[in-house]
Design a protein around this motif. Sequence first.
Motif, mmCIF file in Angstrom:
data_model
loop_
_atom_site.group_PDB
_atom_site.id
_atom_site.type_symbol
_atom_site.label_atom_id
_atom_site.label_comp_id
_atom_site.label_asym_id
_atom_site.label_seq_id
_atom_site.Cartn_x
_atom_site.Cartn_y
_atom_site.Cartn_z
ATOM 1 N N THR A 460 -7.127 -21.356 21.184
ATOM 2 C CA THR A 460 -7.467 -22.548 20.406
ATOM 3 C C THR A 460 -7.464 -23.810 21.256
ATOM 4 O OG1 THR A 460 -6.455 -21.523 18.450
ATOM 5 C CG2 THR A 460 -6.883 -23.885 18.345
ATOM 6 N N GLN A 470 -13.432 -28.010 13.856
ATOM 7 C CA GLN A 470 -12.564 -27.147 13.059
ATOM 8 C C GLN A 470 -13.335 -26.470 11.941
ATOM 9 O OE1 GLN A 470 -9.085 -28.993 11.493
ATOM 10 N NE2 GLN A 470 -8.119 -29.311 13.479
ATOM 11 N N THR A 484 -18.090 -23.224 15.517
ATOM 12 C CA THR A 484 -16.649 -23.168 15.352
ATOM 13 C C THR A 484 -16.212 -21.734 15.599
ATOM 14 O OG1 THR A 484 -14.777 -23.720 13.915
ATOM 15 C CG2 THR A 484 -16.690 -22.682 12.883
ATOM 16 N N MET A 488 -9.964 -21.798 15.332
ATOM 17 C CA MET A 488 -10.096 -23.208 14.975
ATOM 18 C C MET A 488 -10.077 -23.398 13.462
ATOM 19 S SD MET A 488 -10.249 -25.096 17.674
ATOM 20 C CE MET A 488 -10.857 -26.578 16.896
ATOM 21 N N GLY A 492 -7.237 -25.328 11.188
ATOM 22 C CA GLY A 492 -7.520 -26.391 10.236
ATOM 23 C C GLY A 492 -6.959 -26.105 8.854
#
Length: 535
Positions: A460, A470, A484, A488, A492
């Motif tokens: 990450t 994110q 993404t 990620m 989030g």
Amino acid sequence: MTAAESTASATTDFGSVSRVKSVAFEYVTLAASLVGIVTLAVLLGYVSGDAFGIGAAEPTWFLVFLLTVAGPAVGFLWYAVRTPGVSDVVEGVVVRLIGGTEFALALVVLFVVTDIQLWMLLYTFGIVPAVAVLIYGSANDDDRLSFPVPLAVLVVGLAVGYVLKGPINTYPTDVIIYLWTVGVPVAAYYGYRWRDRTGTRAGALVGIGTLVAAATAGFGLASVSGVGPSVGVILVLVPGTLIASYAAETAIDRPLARRGLLFPVVVLVGLLLGQLLVTTLGIVGPEPWLDGQFLTSAPSRFAEEAGLYPAIIGSVFVISLVAVLSFVFGVGCAVYLEEYAPQSGYGGLATSVVQVNISNLAGVPSVVYGLLGLGIFVNLVGFGFGIVLVAAMTLSLLILPIVIISSQEAIRSVPDSQRQAAYGMGATRWQTVRSVVLPEALPGIMTGSILALGRAIGETAPLIIIGVAQTLFSPPTELFGRATAMPMQIYGWAFRPQEAFREGVVAAGVVTLMVVLLSINSVAIYVRNNYQRGS
């Protein structure tokens, strides 16, 4: 006591102490391994429980599926292990199911991130004519159609297809394109394969039946699961034909072991029977967060509607590029350092400096590679923040030292006598490397690559540094598109204020990430082990 007796007594005491230490070390390492495995299993079980909502199920639900699925499956596996050949067939079916499904999903991702209409034109005007010329020349022993004629036909056809993309405005549906570009080659392959076994007419029937059955079953799967007819055709076409062909060959060639083909039937019938009983009796089952909607939907501010689809496509896209880049450059660097680099003089000094730096880079924190990717690929080259290509190259730099070091060790383990034997038969250095060293070292090289990819898919920090978003609501469609990744998106979700995100959605994302990682690793390990046994 004489000197000889004292020496013998000391030797005996030393041997007994060494044996005690050896046994103690063996049990300590065994205990540490068991503690680690149990801890990991408990952690994964806890997360999986949240992802599948097992806490909402009644105890009767577990009892029903224990009796209809788990019990018969365990009993059949116990029988397979004790019966010669049956366990191999069970393993073959399971591996082909997992591997075929992964390959089908990879094709789906490939069609998502590429222009499917352009692919149809390139396939029709480039690949099909080139393959036709190659097959015709090989069948008729016509040297005029040997290399480089098929390559020239391919290049010209690809150019024609690319040029025609603009003028042509009408294209077939996606299902027709999938059947033409994937279904026809698969049907032709199995038709040709069965023609050699049973004759031309039977081979033609197998090919036509494969195409028709795949289309029909694909539409059926789409209507039942809601994945769409295009995806349904691919999912049925690849693993379905793979398993069907393996089952037919096993039934013909291994009559005593073909009972292993009943294992998926036992599991499927058990699942259907269990679901029928649960529905009929009104038993409350789990309330899973990880379901079809979660895997095929975009993120949402509502936990019940949140999905991981764009992140799954992004992760698979990025990790596929990482695998190609790291394997090509890592193995190439290892081959040069072990087989070609000077080992003495100033050249040897330079080689030693490079080796030391590669070893040091393997221990550098991942966030440093993120800064490196930001400085080189984003600021210096100007590719842009958070795009697929930058993410793939940054993660490739991250795992490149691991791939190089593991590949060097694998190449170094090849006995030098095999190299000398190849040289003695007149082989050049490159012929020796290509035909002797690399085939012997490939299992070890794949082991290191598997471990490295396992690290890359869960990173990450580097992605945050290079600006990977994110949350995105659509998957990437090109190398320079924003993307993404699953880590990620999970990161989030973990900081959302709603409890449902932190407990249910995050757990579903973690399980999905683990399943993707373990599936890729399991197929790679199976291929490596088979290659190792074959070599």
